[in-house]
Write an enzyme that holds these catalytic residues in place. Sequence first.
Site, PDB file in Angstrom:
ATOM      1  N   ASP A 197     -78.580  14.001 -42.180  1.00  0.00           N
ATOM      2  CA  ASP A 197     -79.203  13.676 -43.466  1.00  0.00           C
ATOM      3  C   ASP A 197     -78.848  12.285 -43.971  1.00  0.00           C
ATOM      4  OD1 ASP A 197     -80.386  16.210 -43.514  1.00  0.00           O
ATOM      5  OD2 ASP A 197     -78.667  17.095 -44.534  1.00  0.00           O
ATOM      6  N   GLU A 198     -78.494  11.383 -43.057  1.00  0.00           N
ATOM      7  CA  GLU A 198     -78.130  10.027 -43.460  1.00  0.00           C
ATOM      8  C   GLU A 198     -79.110   8.996 -42.896  1.00  0.00           C
ATOM      9  OE1 GLU A 198     -75.784   9.252 -45.573  1.00  0.00           O
ATOM     10  OE2 GLU A 198     -74.956  11.275 -45.756  1.00  0.00           O
TER      11      GLU A 198
END
Length: 284
Positions: free
Chosen positions: A228-229
Amino acid sequence: MSAANFVLTLSCADRPGIVAAVTTELAALSANIAESNQFWDRETGRFFMRLAFAAPHGVSRDAIERALKAPIERFSMKTSLTEESQRKRIIILVSKFDHTLLHLLYQIRVGWLDADVAAVISNHPDTRKIAEDAGIPFHWLPVTKETKPAQEAQILQIVQQTGADLVVLARYMQVLSTDLSTRLFGQVLNIHHSFLPSFKGAKPYHQAHERGVKIIGATAHYVTPDLDEGPIIEQETARVTHAMSAEDLVAAGRDIESRVLARAVKLHLENRVMLNGKKTVVFG
């Protein structure tokens, strides 16, 4: 006179003369520029540009590439030239939640998204009928911790066999391995059911409800080995109130997720997203 439509994206260190060098070569080919977007990142000193143009009949892709060779070498450009007539192919990965899948299929059916779905892949059989009703090949690939490498090898094989340009994680509730996300870097989009970076985890809307938040949202981003980065492409938020239940937030979130993912897919397919380190340059 008929014309072929192309999109050129480029990035390089910023310095005077970049736009003039490129457009002069296109003008010499009698190409007509339909849309031009550019951005100078002052923090990094990088220049980004997207040009959509029509080349007259008889001017081939090879001729355009030969004409652009001089400015590309002069400015050490990183470029991509795409012919818009080549319809893109996408693969959609989904688990049990089907709202983003259905929204993507609808937007393709009405022509807002210009793409063909080469396959729907799922680790559950729930969405088989949706895919089959749309005439799309469905692949049920169950996965466990032990079978994950073999399952992802099958996914990669389907991507390669279909020649897919983009893989879309439409609420696919599995974390891609470092190996697969690295091999497909820049080709995989994910919709995160939260306005990143807050409230990560399995039930972000419930966490938000417990904290009494006044805004919820969703984030579409490229997939990287860092969970999720990845570089963010599109986001949207909605205001909520204390009177709304967790289920109300979930319902509102489903709508936001569907819209945000579809917009991110459209931006990518139209070559409007350019990577800029950990960020993106998005030409609307």
